[in-house]
Design a protein around this motif. Structure first.
Motif, PDB file in Angstrom:
ATOM      1  N   UNK A 136      10.812 -38.546-135.036  1.00 19.16           N
ATOM      2  CA  UNK A 136      10.263 -38.904-136.343  1.00 19.16           C
ATOM      3  C   UNK A 136       9.415 -40.174-136.267  1.00 19.16           C
ATOM      4  N   UNK A 137       9.730 -41.050-135.314  1.00 22.47           N
ATOM      5  CA  UNK A 137       8.971 -42.294-135.171  1.00 22.47           C
ATOM      6  C   UNK A 137       7.725 -42.131-134.312  1.00 22.47           C
ATOM      7  N   UNK A 138       7.480 -40.926-133.807  1.00 24.04           N
ATOM      8  CA  UNK A 138       6.285 -40.666-133.009  1.00 24.04           C
ATOM      9  C   UNK A 138       6.457 -40.847-131.520  1.00 24.04           C
ATOM     10  N   UNK A 139       7.593 -41.361-131.090  1.00 22.55           N
ATOM     11  CA  UNK A 139       7.838 -41.549-129.663  1.00 22.55           C
ATOM     12  C   UNK A 139       8.216 -40.224-129.010  1.00 22.55           C
ATOM     13  N   UNK A 140       7.787 -40.060-127.773  1.00 23.91           N
ATOM     14  CA  UNK A 140       8.106 -38.850-127.020  1.00 23.91           C
ATOM     15  C   UNK A 140       9.591 -38.851-126.680  1.00 23.91           C
ATOM     16  N   UNK A 141      10.266 -37.733-127.014  1.00 20.74           N
ATOM     17  CA  UNK A 141      11.694 -37.625-126.711  1.00 20.74           C
ATOM     18  C   UNK A 141      11.964 -36.590-125.616  1.00 20.74           C
ATOM     19  N   UNK A 142      10.931 -35.885-125.203  1.00 22.48           N
ATOM     20  CA  UNK A 142      11.098 -34.899-124.139  1.00 22.48           C
ATOM     21  C   UNK A 142       9.945 -33.918-124.139  1.00 22.48           C
ATOM     22  N   UNK A 143      10.087 -32.907-123.331  1.00 20.15           N
ATOM     23  CA  UNK A 143       9.108 -31.827-123.249  1.00 20.15           C
ATOM     24  C   UNK A 143       9.842 -30.512-123.445  1.00 20.15           C
ATOM     25  N   UNK A 144       9.212 -29.595-124.146  1.00 19.88           N
ATOM     26  CA  UNK A 144       9.815 -28.274-124.349  1.00 19.88           C
ATOM     27  C   UNK A 144       9.836 -27.478-123.050  1.00 19.88           C
ATOM     28  N   UNK A 145       9.196 -28.006-122.003  1.00 14.12           N
ATOM     29  CA  UNK A 145       9.106 -27.296-120.720  1.00 14.12           C
ATOM     30  C   UNK A 145      10.083 -27.800-119.675  1.00 14.12           C
TER      31      UNK A 145
END
Length: 195
Positions: A47-56
């Motif tokens: 929600x804060x725009x930070x990357x939390x991971x990749x769907x891959x």
């Protein structure tokens, strides 16, 4: 002799610029315009725009309120810089011992005798982001208890996130762990009143 070398040198430089620089830049530009999410690595942001991971790529989820991914043999576990399997052959006693131990632990913790293969075996890369619907369903009771919700509510979220095989026949139905865990957080936050 220079007249013989000149065409070879010009051809090498021309094709290096065309195929080594021009073509990759053109494909990268087209993919950024046509498929920006995929071209940037299918990054998932909080929600804060930070990357939390990749769907891959798989990542470890150990808390009881989340779906757990397949076991990983990549480095110390889910390490993208050490992607790979364990290299144990099918007749390896170490592999048989680990799989049997994992299966016994799952049987004891879930009460289910049937354990899906992907719950106890690692993928070739060790970073498989998906699990089978059967393995996701096996975890529903644990997740429901940890979140304080009905198991049917968890199963509904999981079933809503089952992805069909590509083109309807390539691969198997699967559940993306990261995306489903985000849906669980959004739809069934921990500690809500039990339905």
């Amino acid at each position: 002799m220079l007249s013989e070398l000149r065409p070879a040198i010009v051809s090498t430089v021309l094709f290096t610029l065309l195929l080594g620089l021009g073509y990759p830049l053109a494909i990268t530009g087209i993919s950024e315009v046509a498929f920006p999410y995929q071209a940037d690595g299918s990054l998932v942001r909080g929600a804060d725009g930070h990357v939390i991971g990749s769907a891959l790529l798989a990542q470890p989820f150990a808390k009881d309120e989340y779906l757990h991914p397949r076991p990983s043999a990549a480095g110390a576990g889910y390490d993208p810089t050490s992607s790979g399997g364990s290299n144990y052959g099918p007749l390896s006693s170490d592999l048989a011992k680990r799989v049997a131990g994992d299966a016994d632990a799952l049987r004891k913790s879930t009460g289910h005798q049937e354990i899906p293969d992907d719950a106890i075996t690692t993928s070739a890369s060790g970073l498989d982001p998906d699990i089978s619907p059967a393995y996701a369903d096996l975890q529903a009771d644990r997740i429901a208890k940890a979140r304080g919700v009905a198991a049917d509510a968890v199963r509904k979220v999981v079933s809503d996130h089952v992805e069909a095989p590509f083109l309807g026949f390539i691969g198997q139905p699967h559940v993306n762990v990261l995306m489903t865990n985000r849906a669980l957080d959004a739809g069934l936050p921990k500690g809500q009143p039990k339905a």
